[in-house]
Each structure stands twice: as structure tokens, then as C-alpha cells.
Design a protein around this motif. Sequence first.
Motif, PDB file in Angstrom:
ATOM      1  N   ALA A 346     -28.087 -20.651  -8.885  1.00  0.00           N
ATOM      2  CA  ALA A 346     -28.782 -19.478  -9.410  1.00  0.00           C
ATOM      3  C   ALA A 346     -29.803 -18.939  -8.406  1.00  0.00           C
ATOM      4  O   ALA A 346     -29.990 -17.724  -8.290  1.00  0.00           O
ATOM      5  N   LEU A 347     -30.440 -19.828  -7.650  1.00  0.00           N
ATOM      6  CA  LEU A 347     -31.441 -19.402  -6.669  1.00  0.00           C
ATOM      7  C   LEU A 347     -30.829 -18.599  -5.528  1.00  0.00           C
ATOM      8  O   LEU A 347     -31.537 -17.862  -4.834  1.00  0.00           O
ATOM      9  N   ARG A 348     -29.514 -18.726  -5.337  1.00  0.00           N
ATOM     10  CA  ARG A 348     -28.850 -18.005  -4.241  1.00  0.00           C
ATOM     11  C   ARG A 348     -28.274 -16.665  -4.672  1.00  0.00           C
ATOM     12  O   ARG A 348     -27.714 -15.939  -3.858  1.00  0.00           O
ATOM     13  N   GLU A 349     -28.390 -16.346  -5.969  1.00  0.00           N
ATOM     14  CA  GLU A 349     -27.773 -15.123  -6.490  1.00  0.00           C
ATOM     15  C   GLU A 349     -28.805 -14.019  -6.699  1.00  0.00           C
ATOM     16  O   GLU A 349     -29.999 -14.295  -6.889  1.00  0.00           O
ATOM     17  N   PRO A 350     -28.356 -12.745  -6.703  1.00  0.00           N
ATOM     18  CA  PRO A 350     -29.287 -11.627  -6.980  1.00  0.00           C
ATOM     19  C   PRO A 350     -29.858 -11.745  -8.388  1.00  0.00           C
ATOM     20  O   PRO A 350     -29.162 -12.198  -9.302  1.00  0.00           O
ATOM     21  N   PRO A 351     -31.107 -11.344  -8.603  1.00  0.00           N
ATOM     22  CA  PRO A 351     -31.737 -11.479  -9.922  1.00  0.00           C
ATOM     23  C   PRO A 351     -30.995 -10.766 -11.041  1.00  0.00           C
ATOM     24  O   PRO A 351     -31.037 -11.210 -12.184  1.00  0.00           O
ATOM     25  N   HIS A 352     -30.295  -9.662 -10.715  1.00  0.00           N
ATOM     26  CA  HIS A 352     -29.618  -8.884 -11.761  1.00  0.00           C
ATOM     27  C   HIS A 352     -28.238  -9.432 -12.116  1.00  0.00           C
ATOM     28  O   HIS A 352     -27.608  -8.989 -13.069  1.00  0.00           O
ATOM     29  N   GLU A 353     -27.740 -10.397 -11.356  1.00  0.00           N
ATOM     30  CA  GLU A 353     -26.416 -10.973 -11.617  1.00  0.00           C
ATOM     31  C   GLU A 353     -26.391 -11.654 -12.983  1.00  0.00           C
ATOM     32  O   GLU A 353     -27.338 -12.337 -13.387  1.00  0.00           O
ATOM     33  N   LEU A 354     -25.283 -11.494 -13.734  1.00  0.00           N
ATOM     34  CA  LEU A 354     -25.128 -12.174 -15.015  1.00  0.00           C
ATOM     35  C   LEU A 354     -24.657 -13.601 -14.775  1.00  0.00           C
ATOM     36  O   LEU A 354     -23.763 -13.844 -13.945  1.00  0.00           O
ATOM     37  N   ILE A 355     -25.226 -14.547 -15.517  1.00  0.00           N
ATOM     38  CA  ILE A 355     -24.887 -15.948 -15.256  1.00  0.00           C
ATOM     39  C   ILE A 355     -23.466 -16.280 -15.679  1.00  0.00           C
ATOM     40  O   ILE A 355     -22.899 -17.278 -15.226  1.00  0.00           O
ATOM     41  N   GLY A 356     -22.873 -15.430 -16.536  1.00  0.00           N
ATOM     42  CA  GLY A 356     -21.474 -15.660 -16.908  1.00  0.00           C
ATOM     43  C   GLY A 356     -20.533 -15.593 -15.724  1.00  0.00           C
ATOM     44  O   GLY A 356     -19.419 -16.144 -15.777  1.00  0.00           O
ATOM     45  N   GLY A 357     -20.963 -14.945 -14.640  1.00  0.00           N
ATOM     46  CA  GLY A 357     -20.115 -14.825 -13.455  1.00  0.00           C
ATOM     47  C   GLY A 357     -20.288 -15.935 -12.445  1.00  0.00           C
ATOM     48  O   GLY A 357     -19.575 -15.969 -11.441  1.00  0.00           O
ATOM     49  N   ILE A 358     -21.217 -16.866 -12.684  1.00  0.00           N
ATOM     50  CA  ILE A 358     -21.452 -17.951 -11.712  1.00  0.00           C
ATOM     51  C   ILE A 358     -21.349 -19.324 -12.391  1.00  0.00           C
ATOM     52  O   ILE A 358     -22.007 -20.276 -11.997  1.00  0.00           O
ATOM     53  N   LEU A 359     -20.512 -19.390 -13.404  1.00  0.00           N
ATOM     54  CA  LEU A 359     -20.395 -20.632 -14.173  1.00  0.00           C
ATOM     55  C   LEU A 359     -19.634 -21.715 -13.418  1.00  0.00           C
ATOM     56  O   LEU A 359     -18.661 -21.434 -12.709  1.00  0.00           O
ATOM     57  N   ASP A 360     -20.069 -22.941 -13.590  1.00  0.00           N
ATOM     58  CA  ASP A 360     -19.272 -24.116 -13.234  1.00  0.00           C
ATOM     59  C   ASP A 360     -18.550 -24.534 -14.511  1.00  0.00           C
ATOM     60  O   ASP A 360     -19.151 -25.131 -15.408  1.00  0.00           O
ATOM     61  N   LYS A 361     -17.262 -24.194 -14.581  1.00  0.00           N
ATOM     62  CA  LYS A 361     -16.482 -24.480 -15.796  1.00  0.00           C
ATOM     63  C   LYS A 361     -15.825 -25.852 -15.751  1.00  0.00           C
ATOM     64  O   LYS A 361     -15.221 -26.277 -16.737  1.00  0.00           O
ATOM     65  N   ASP A 362     -15.932 -26.518 -14.606  1.00  0.00           N
ATOM     66  CA  ASP A 362     -15.253 -27.804 -14.447  1.00  0.00           C
ATOM     67  C   ASP A 362     -16.192 -28.996 -14.607  1.00  0.00           C
ATOM     68  O   ASP A 362     -15.797 -30.130 -14.321  1.00  0.00           O
ATOM     69  N   VAL A 363     -17.416 -28.766 -15.042  1.00  0.00           N
ATOM     70  CA  VAL A 363     -18.356 -29.871 -15.198  1.00  0.00           C
ATOM     71  C   VAL A 363     -17.834 -30.856 -16.235  1.00  0.00           C
ATOM     72  O   VAL A 363     -17.237 -30.467 -17.251  1.00  0.00           O
ATOM     73  N   GLU A 364     -18.007 -32.129 -15.960  1.00  0.00           N
ATOM     74  CA  GLU A 364     -17.561 -33.162 -16.890  1.00  0.00           C
ATOM     75  C   GLU A 364     -18.388 -33.114 -18.174  1.00  0.00           C
ATOM     76  O   GLU A 364     -19.580 -32.808 -18.143  1.00  0.00           O
ATOM     77  N   GLN A 365     -17.726 -33.438 -19.294  1.00  0.00           N
ATOM     78  CA  GLN A 365     -18.393 -33.405 -20.589  1.00  0.00           C
ATOM     79  C   GLN A 365     -18.285 -34.762 -21.275  1.00  0.00           C
ATOM     80  O   GLN A 365     -17.356 -35.526 -20.999  1.00  0.00           O
ATOM     81  N   LEU A 366     -19.222 -35.027 -22.155  1.00  0.00           N
ATOM     82  CA  LEU A 366     -19.221 -36.252 -22.940  1.00  0.00           C
ATOM     83  C   LEU A 366     -18.977 -35.929 -24.404  1.00  0.00           C
ATOM     84  O   LEU A 366     -19.419 -34.886 -24.892  1.00  0.00           O
ATOM     85  N   LEU A 367     -18.304 -36.831 -25.085  1.00  0.00           N
ATOM     86  CA  LEU A 367     -18.237 -36.785 -26.541  1.00  0.00           C
ATOM     87  C   LEU A 367     -19.374 -37.649 -27.086  1.00  0.00           C
ATOM     88  O   LEU A 367     -19.813 -38.589 -26.412  1.00  0.00           O
ATOM     89  N   PRO A 368     -19.863 -37.371 -28.284  1.00  0.00           N
ATOM     90  CA  PRO A 368     -21.029 -38.119 -28.773  1.00  0.00           C
ATOM     91  C   PRO A 368     -20.792 -39.624 -28.884  1.00  0.00           C
ATOM     92  O   PRO A 368     -21.737 -40.403 -28.793  1.00  0.00           O
ATOM     93  N   GLU A 369     -19.523 -40.034 -29.059  1.00  0.00           N
ATOM     94  CA  GLU A 369     -19.247 -41.474 -29.193  1.00  0.00           C
ATOM     95  C   GLU A 369     -19.041 -42.174 -27.849  1.00  0.00           C
ATOM     96  O   GLU A 369     -18.914 -43.407 -27.801  1.00  0.00           O
ATOM     97  N   ASP A 370     -19.015 -41.445 -26.741  1.00  0.00           N
ATOM     98  CA  ASP A 370     -18.874 -42.077 -25.426  1.00  0.00           C
ATOM     99  C   ASP A 370     -20.069 -42.980 -25.147  1.00  0.00           C
ATOM    100  O   ASP A 370     -21.207 -42.654 -25.494  1.00  0.00           O
ATOM    101  N   ASP A 371     -19.800 -44.119 -24.476  1.00  0.00           N
ATOM    102  CA  ASP A 371     -20.873 -45.086 -24.276  1.00  0.00           C
ATOM    103  C   ASP A 371     -21.711 -44.761 -23.042  1.00  0.00           C
ATOM    104  O   ASP A 371     -21.376 -43.885 -22.243  1.00  0.00           O
ATOM    105  N   ILE A 372     -22.819 -45.471 -22.907  1.00  0.00           N
ATOM    106  CA  ILE A 372     -23.753 -45.229 -21.811  1.00  0.00           C
ATOM    107  C   ILE A 372     -23.113 -45.503 -20.456  1.00  0.00           C
ATOM    108  O   ILE A 372     -23.468 -44.882 -19.451  1.00  0.00           O
TER     109      ILE A 372
END
Length: 432
Positions: A346-372
Motif C-alpha cells: 500500500a505504501l508504494r501505491e498512489p493515495p487515490h488507488e482503490l485497494i480492491g486493485g492491489i489485493l493478495d488473493k492467494d494468502v493462506e487462510q485458517l479455519l477456526p478448528e485448525d491447531d496452533i
Amino acid sequence: MVTQPTPRPTVSRVYLARLKGTAVFDPLGDQVGRVHDVVVIMRLRGAPRAVGLVVEVSGKRRVFLPLTRVTSIDAGAVITTGLLNIRRFEQRATETLVVGQLLDRQVTFRDGSGGGTVQDVAMEQQRNRDWHITKVFVRRAGRGGLMGRRGEGVVVDIDEINGLAGTPEQQGVTSLLATLEDLKAADLADVLHELPTARRLEVASGLPDERLADVLEELGEDDRVEIVSSLDLERAGAVLDAMEPDDAADLFRELPAEKAAELLARMEPEEAKDVRRLLVYEPYTAGGLMTTEPLVLSPEVTVATALAHARRQDVTPALSAMLFVVRPPLETPTGRFLGVVHLQRALREPPHELIGGILDKDVEQLLPEDDIGKATRLLATYNLTALPVVDADRRLLGAVSVDDVLDNLLPDNWRGADEEVTDEAMTRTAHG
């Protein structure tokens, strides 16, 4: 030629006796009460610090308004950032009321010219936005002559008089608290851990609610259970309200069931609801570790707005490094989870840019039952500071941060211990 309105001068000095009775307004301009008194804390070194106002609301109920939530103090009006906490004000041992206790207090002049009584005190805002008592209006009662006439009123600097703080008995634990004032919450937790039990409880009871909440989040299980159990129910509920929901949930798991139920009933409904959600999950799962209050934004938000959210002081560094983007609603559990925006991107993008256009959609996700163990491996593998926790419908439930994981991997006696992480902690990593 259009004449621009002259900006109103910022009030830098406020005389507190004159503040009594001043109307208090919310941001929309609706009056919510009137100033009844001002709360100050005497310090071992430096000027006394004003921390809040006692505001009388409807039904002659008196509540506490921190000065951090005051945006303007002007002639005839105090403007707040929002709604007042409806909990009744209860004075702490280390607090002094200006109108109720400081006015008419006997003081002496350090130049030897006699003494007098306090008629008013003035506070001024410092560069760090704290308010300090800097001036005292004193009615002389000493001898006349060149030193000043009997009955004369004089305004002097705070360091020109003795006796404003009262007797040592009145100060109690204030001197110790003053030496701890500038410590970070984690360092103050270390100090409390080393104190004898009676002194630890005395210091804890003298801390403001939000400060005590921060310290409890850093303390070990035995210490924080001891402290919370020593507080009256009303105070304990207010402190738990100020804690992060995941830390409050951990504390509730450590309390006896009957005590936990009583305290949940004393919390604000919205805060209690978040805690109840977390208590459903097992302690060493993503659901049990997560916070329900990450930075959640919609894809239509600009980079400038997103960065403003990341600068919020109430957000930990680990969570501020990642912005979670979802479809409305934006309160957890949210709408569909879309991805994250990394702060560095975000720090490298113009202030007026919408964040929907710079998403990381491949980030890993957890389910609530996943262990530590899974949470730890993903954080380490992808060099992340936080991970989203989603349900089966991909709704964002919360986030697990690296500090949440570390708190649960370290041995129970890690505070004050020099040894490395024990086999017990490694076992938790492997098996959750």
C-alpha cells in the motif's frame, strides 16, 4: 473578494474551576452532560497530569470522560469524540479531584514568602497531547510587605509552591506509579510480577482502566487472575471491556466458572458478545487464538484511507501490517473474504488507488478448528505477521497474529525466565 473566516484560536490553557458546569457535546452537537470535576494524577517528578473529566449526565449520574476523547475545550463547550461510557465514575486511590479536593488546599511558597489557599489551577496541552497542570492561582495568607499583600491573589508556576500533592498518606502508591508511568505495558507487567502480592494489587488498583487492561494482556495466568479477582465487579467489567477480545477470552478461561459468568454480565453487551464467540473454540486452535477486531475494509476504500486505518494507535504492529478486505458487512463475522493488502504494498501505491486493485488473493487462510501448529507453520513459511480465519462460507471471523502464537508457544513461566522455549512449548507446536 470573499473574506475567509478567521480561524478560532486553539485553547492552550484551561482554568479548571471555571470549567465546572460547562456543557459537554457529542460530535453531532447534541449535549450529553455537564462537567462536574476534573481528574488529575499527582506525580513524583514533573507536573500533575490531568487525565479526564467527571461528567454529570441525565439522572445526576456521573461518568468518566478521558481527555483523550476530548477534541475541543472552548468557552462554554467541551466536544467529545463520541458517546460517553455509562459506567458510574469511581475515584481511584491515585486520583485527585480538582474541584472536590484541590481547591482551598493549603500550600506554601518555595521562596519563603508564606502560604495561601488554592483558588484555581490551569492545565496546558503538551506536544505529546497530554494535559499537565502548569499554573496555580493562590490567595495569599502570609505576611505582607515586599513579598506580597495578605489576601492578594497570584498566579504562579506549579514548581513555585509546596503542598499541592497533600500528605504522604494521601498519596499512597502514587510515588511508585509515577516512576512506572513511562514504561511500556510489557515492562510494567514485569515489574508487577516481581512485586509482593499486596503491593502488586495496590499498584494495579491505581492504574487507569485502559492501562491496566494493556498490562493484564502481558501478564502470566496466575498474576492476572489474582488481579482481576481482587477488583470489584464493576471495575473488573470496565477493565475487561478495554482488553482485546482474544486476551479477555483467555482470561475468562482461567477464572472459575461462577466468577467468569458474573464478569461477563458486567461487561458492555458488544464486548461480551465477542468474548462469548471466542470461548466457543478450544484454546490452542485458530478460533481460540484469533482476535475478532483486525483491520477490515471494503475493496472500494482508497489507499489513503487504508493507511489512515493502519495508523490507529489501538492496533498492534502485527495486525496493522495487513488489511483484510471483504464484502459488507465489515464487522466480524463479515461478508465474503476477498484477500488482503500488505502495508508495504500500500505504501508504494498512489493515495487515490482503490485497494480492491492491489489485493493478495492467494494468502493462506485458517479455519477456526485448525491447531496452533498449522498457524505457526504458515506464519513462518510465508513470513507473515497475521493470518485470516474464515468459516466454511469464506466469511472472515478474525485474524491470528504472530504475537498471539508466541504468547501460547512460550512456557507459562517465561516472564522473568532466561531459559529457551521448553519441550512443552514445542509439543504444543506439534500437536496443538
